[in-house]
Design an enzyme around this catalytic site. Sequence first.
Site, short mmCIF file in Angstrom:
data_model
loop_
_atom_site.label_atom_id
_atom_site.label_comp_id
_atom_site.label_asym_id
_atom_site.label_seq_id
_atom_site.Cartn_x
_atom_site.Cartn_y
_atom_site.Cartn_z
N ASN A 36 -10.23 -9.83 1.58
CA ASN A 36 -11.38 -10.25 0.79
C ASN A 36 -11.78 -11.72 0.97
O ASN A 36 -12.83 -12.02 1.54
CB ASN A 36 -11.03 -9.90 -0.67
CG ASN A 36 -12.08 -10.25 -1.68
OD1 ASN A 36 -12.80 -11.21 -1.52
ND2 ASN A 36 -12.16 -9.48 -2.76
N TYR A 83 1.86 -2.98 9.20
CA TYR A 83 1.70 -3.70 7.93
C TYR A 83 2.27 -2.89 6.78
O TYR A 83 2.07 -1.69 6.68
CB TYR A 83 0.22 -3.99 7.67
CG TYR A 83 -0.01 -4.76 6.39
CD1 TYR A 83 0.14 -6.14 6.36
CD2 TYR A 83 -0.34 -4.11 5.21
CE1 TYR A 83 -0.03 -6.85 5.17
CE2 TYR A 83 -0.53 -4.80 4.02
CZ TYR A 83 -0.37 -6.17 4.01
OH TYR A 83 -0.55 -6.86 2.84
N GLY A 162 -4.18 -14.99 -4.10
CA GLY A 162 -4.25 -15.50 -2.74
C GLY A 162 -3.14 -16.51 -2.46
O GLY A 162 -2.90 -16.87 -1.33
N ASP A 164 0.22 -16.19 -2.76
CA ASP A 164 1.15 -15.09 -3.01
C ASP A 164 2.49 -15.45 -3.66
O ASP A 164 2.89 -14.85 -4.63
CB ASP A 164 1.43 -14.34 -1.70
CG ASP A 164 0.17 -13.76 -1.08
OD1 ASP A 164 -0.94 -14.10 -1.52
OD2 ASP A 164 0.30 -12.96 -0.14
N GLU A 394 -1.76 -20.47 10.27
CA GLU A 394 -2.04 -19.96 8.93
C GLU A 394 -1.91 -21.08 7.90
O GLU A 394 -2.74 -21.25 7.01
CB GLU A 394 -1.03 -18.84 8.62
CG GLU A 394 -1.23 -18.17 7.27
CD GLU A 394 -0.30 -16.97 7.08
OE1 GLU A 394 0.64 -16.77 7.89
OE2 GLU A 394 -0.51 -16.21 6.11
C1 GLC Z 1 -1.60 -13.95 2.65
C2 GLC Z 1 -2.21 -15.10 1.86
C3 GLC Z 1 -3.56 -14.68 1.31
C4 GLC Z 1 -4.44 -14.20 2.46
C5 GLC Z 1 -3.74 -13.15 3.31
C6 GLC Z 1 -4.50 -12.84 4.59
O1 GLC Z 1 -1.36 -12.84 1.85
O2 GLC Z 1 -1.35 -15.51 0.83
O3 GLC Z 1 -4.17 -15.73 0.62
O4 GLC Z 1 -5.64 -13.72 1.97
O5 GLC Z 1 -2.47 -13.59 3.68
O6 GLC Z 1 -4.69 -13.99 5.33
#
Ligand code: GLC
Length: 422
Positions: A36, A83, A162, A164, A394
């Site tokens: 998202n 995944y 987001g 996590d 990342e």
């Molecule tokens: C991890 C991050 C999240 C992000 C996802 C995909 O779960 O914590 O913020 O949206 O990766 O990049």
Amino acid sequence: MSRNPKLDQQAREILQRNDRGGYTVPTHGLYPFQWNWDSAFVALGFAAFDRDRAWQEIETLVSAQWDDGMIPHIVFHQNDDGYFPGPGVWGTGKTPPTSGITQPPVLATIVRALWEQEGAVAANPRMRALYAACLRSHRWFHSYRDPLGNGLVMVTHNWETGRDNSSEWDDALARVDTSGVGTYQRRDTGHVDAAMRPKQSEYDRYVAILQFGKNCGWDHREIADHGPFRMVDVGMSMELLRANRDLLVLAEAIGDAEGAAEIRDWIALSEAGIDWLWNEEAGAFCSRDATMLESSGLVTNASFLAFYAGVGSDTQRARLLEALDRLTTNAEYLLPSLEAGSREYDHRRYWRGPIWLVVNYMAAQGLAEQGHADWAERIRADSARLIEKSGFFESFSPETGEGSGGDDFSWTAAMWLVWCGK
Ligand code: GLC
């Protein structure tokens, strides 16, 4: 003028390589679906060289919006066994398959930006369609995720934030019962070093919360009222307030008086409610448990989104700037996702220290808007240095600048193109 045409080129190539036709994966391998808030930032990146593709990224995401208004955090457009937890584990029964939770509401802000880049034409049909989708999504937040009635956002899974594995969730997660979780095979640690990912005990709790949602058929009322994890997230509260301000601009342009009135009420509610997150000892806005009412007391990168949301008294803002200043004593680069010295700080472990450029971008934007151009520029320059030194990772260590997590990351590339590389 670009600072580095070679990096511009690389950034564009990353977006093109991660493009799966109408949507972009955050990175190959580790995250093989559409996420998202990644897509929102990625759309900005595409807008730097392909406007049609920029709109399409968001339109594809929104095509998976639920009837109740929620925009899911992952859309599983195609199968990929690499995944966990995949569509079968979520079991939401949607077409296309999606997860059962959401992610930070930054879409309206991005839609406004795309629309303004094209001259802010009120009749723009793509903006109008996405305005309607964002309004429904914000309505979902305000009706399902505001249990205290103060306009702040409660999350029912830490993945929604987001951020996590931020330490902010530790106490609430410690209360989650994992006895029924059963066995499962994680996939993330097959792609990147386990030292950069959440620990197994944490992962069990993430899965247990997911299972609660699945067991009640993803009834969002039930999950909000009785779920095992109920945190008011400082990040999403700030992001939603900001997104409401941007959505209001769109409502007024369109002439949707009713929508505009509804949005104004939300904004007023959140502005009046935000103090509930203020922690005087920490001198910052901090996430707070919606059940136990305890404040995490932790200063994270999300605390600085107060500027982006346009909130905080003069005294509160001064204290936030003090905290920012304090961060520079341990961090070579800003903004660490957790203040050094906090419990469980680890400069390599995901959201317990590493820098994430999308949060840097929002924080810097807010600081610039609120009259702190020097801090905004410091954060921008640090972000650019990280990419120049380590590439499009990342996240990055605030101490050494080394990249962590996945490589060739879409939103990091996007942030180079639209912000720190310019
Ligand atoms: C991890 C991050 C999240 C992000 C996802 C995909 O779960 O914590 O913020 O949206 O990766 O990049």
